[in-house]
Design a protein around this motif. Structure first.
Motif, mmCIF file in Angstrom:
data_model
loop_
_atom_site.group_PDB
_atom_site.id
_atom_site.type_symbol
_atom_site.label_atom_id
_atom_site.label_comp_id
_atom_site.label_asym_id
_atom_site.label_seq_id
_atom_site.Cartn_x
_atom_site.Cartn_y
_atom_site.Cartn_z
ATOM 1 N N SER A 1 0.869 -0.996 0.003
ATOM 2 C CA SER A 1 0.154 0.163 0.032
ATOM 3 C C SER A 1 1.098 1.248 -0.141
ATOM 4 O O SER A 1 0.508 2.156 -0.622
ATOM 5 N N LEU B 1 -4.791 -0.512 -8.161
ATOM 6 C CA LEU B 1 -4.796 -1.709 -7.299
ATOM 7 C C LEU B 1 -5.267 -2.646 -8.207
ATOM 8 O O LEU B 1 -4.963 -3.888 -7.083
ATOM 9 N N SER C 1 -2.276 5.985 5.939
ATOM 10 C CA SER C 1 -2.269 5.830 4.553
ATOM 11 C C SER C 1 -3.008 7.174 4.017
ATOM 12 O O SER C 1 -2.438 7.852 3.148
ATOM 13 N N VAL D 1 -6.163 0.137 1.015
ATOM 14 C CA VAL D 1 -5.303 -0.488 1.882
ATOM 15 C C VAL D 1 -6.056 -1.355 2.891
ATOM 16 O O VAL D 1 -5.381 -2.505 2.979
#
Length: 520
Positions: A422, A432, A478, A496
């Motif tokens: 991540s 992703l 994040s 994440v």
């Protein structure tokens, strides 16, 4: 298990996170004395809250789930069982604090998203897939078959979902299975499997190996499908980054003194009451019309619910008042540091004119951010309440064959890799899909070689690993890193939780294959 043993376990779980943040704050990533003080106080509340919550789950929540599942199955009424399973999944999902947190975060980056509309969609998804999971157990459908069909449908649907909702959709699958949802769903699954074992003439051990686990893993697929559908209905990609920056600044401005814990307490108590209220009502109805426990067991159940309430209030207060702000600020500091040592690379076209400029971040700064994320992932998963519930149930049902420590090591390794990936996504901004698609293909492929018990445990672990600690500290870390490094938090930070939920599927199944080889 007594209070002191639970207390010892939670200290060993949370203390490494507190120590790591403290070391970083006085070395390479200073976040200020005031904020670190809030973090330490929040850590103390998390430790005591987690201890009380786990005690309450043991004596109040798990027995009710097991008795309800067994009683519903013994009625030999499939329609009643499936209807009850749907409403159980729906009610506890609406009451799940992690779902409330995720909906607030999504609302913060997209103002046209309805918080309760999103929650209702997620709850419907969970209710539907809990029903499918119970039906699988009753009809002895192989878990592998249902998982492959479900995830195939998920990825096809997600392909057509707006990009901004893809990360949120997969994150919702992990966030849904939190401290309230997991104990009840797992206990319900165990109860149904136990009664089906007796009525079909199978041995209890065989049932434990085949059917006791996997319901949480199946339930976590539902929210992904639901949010994908919601994303196809509500498409809003404007003002995403601006809304996130504004919300972050406003929150930091509002939380500027140590009284934040007192200010948060009424809201947290209301959220936890909303979480437990529908569950208490449902348990009351089950007690009156279904399980009919004797008075001493009812008193024990009430004590457990009270402990769960107090523990969850302390836990969420500490997490929201100390862990989230510190995590966001720490991520922002490390994110800025990761691009502070960058070098400009100017690309020229054939005519000798400047075509574009690329930024090459400093190597050691990137390594620091990724390494910090890996360490946070490894230690944070051990602080998840649902992880302790799962590992305790696995050790008990397996008769001590599968040790809790081995499970925790495998989970920590998987989650550490997930957070490291991540952080790499935040810096380099790749899709992703490059991680999720091959990751789930590998996880589903391993189901053909892994023992059935470990397959069920693995897909349950994916949901429980991404609980309140991940939704608060890791996601905040994040978001801070993405915003500070100039990325788009809607696309880079969200996702994440989905990676945290995916890597245990692979790690635990590899553990199962190793266990199978050693057993031979």
């Amino acid at each position: 298990m007594n209070f002191y043993q639970k207390f010892k376990e939670t200290i060993f779980s949370v203390a490494p996170i507190m120590l790591l943040v403290l070391v970083l704050s006085i070395s390479v990533a200073p976040i200020g004395t005031y904020l670190i003080s809030r973090f330490l106080l929040g850590g103390v509340l998390v430790i005591f809250g987690l201890t009380l919550f786990l005690l309450g789950v043991d004596i109040g929540i798990l027995p009710i789930g097991e008795r309800s599942g067994a009683a519903l199955t013994s009625k030999r009424n499939l329609k009643l069982l499936l209807t009850a399973a749907f409403f159980i999944g729906f009610i506890i999902t609406i009451a799940e604090p992690d779902v409330q947190v995720l909906a607030d975060q999504v609302k913060g980056i997209s103002q046209n998203v309805s918080k309760w509309g999103l929650i209702i969609f997620i709850a419907l998804g969970v209710g539907l897939f809990v029903t499918l999971g119970i039906l699988r157990t009753v009809m002895s459908i192989p878990l592998r078959v249902l998982l492959i069909l479900s995830y195939s449908a998920v990825f096809i649907l997600a392909f057509f979902t707006p990009k901004e909702f893809q990360g949120v959709a997969f994150d919702s699958g992990g966030a849904t299975t939190g401290p309230m949802t997991v104990p009840f769903i797992m206990a319900l699954g165990v109860g149904v499997a136990a009664v089906r074992s007796k009525t079909t003439g199978k041995q209890i051990q065989t049932t434990a190996s085949d059917d006791s686990f996997g319901l949480t893993g199946i339930a976590s697929v539902g929210p992904v499908v639901a949010v994908c559908l919601y994303g196809l209905i509500i498409v809003n990609t404007q003002d995403t980054v601006e809304a996130t920056h504004t919300a972050t600044e406003a929150e930091n401005a509002a939380l500027t003194n140590m009284s934040v814990f007192i200010e948060l307490l009424p809201k947290i108590m209301q959220e936890v009451a909303n979480a437990l209220g529908p569950v208490v009502l449902m348990i009351t109805l089950f007690q009156i019309f279904l399980i009919k426990m004797p008075p001493f067991q009812v008193i024990r159940m009430v004590r457990g619910i009270i402990l769960s309430f107090v523990g969850l209030v302390l836990f969420m207060t500490g997490a929201n008042g100390g862990f989230m702000p510190a995590g966001r600020e720490l991520g922002a500091v490390l994110g800025k540091l990761a691009i502070s040592g960058d070098k400009s690379l100017i690309l020229y076209n054939a005519q000798g004119l400047v075509e574009r400029s690329l930024y090459i971040p400093g190597v050691w700064q990137i390594i620091l951010l990724i390494t910090t994320g890996c360490i946070f992932g490894a230690v944070t998963v051990c602080a998840e309440p649902a992880v302790w519930v799962l590992t305790d149930q696995v050790e008990n049902i397996s008769g001590g064959t599968i040790k809790r420590k081995v499970m925790l090591i495998a989970l920590s390794t998987g989650v550490a890799i997930a957070i490291g990936i991540s952080m790499t996504r935040i810096i380099f901004g790749f899709s992703l899909w490059y991680i999720l698609l091959p990751g789930y293909v590998l996880a589903l492929a391993l189901t053909f070689f892994c023992p059935k018990l470990f397959t069920g445990i693995a897909f349950d672990s994916g949901g429980v690993a991404s609980g309140p600690m991940t939704s608060t500290f890791i996601l905040s870390f994040s978001l801070g890193a993405s915003a500070a490094s100039g990325g788009n938090p809607a696309e880079d930070a969200f996702g994440v939780i989905s990676l945290v939920a995916m890597t245990p599927l692979i790690a635990i199944q590899i553990l199962g294959i190793v266990f199978k080889v050693k057993s031979k």
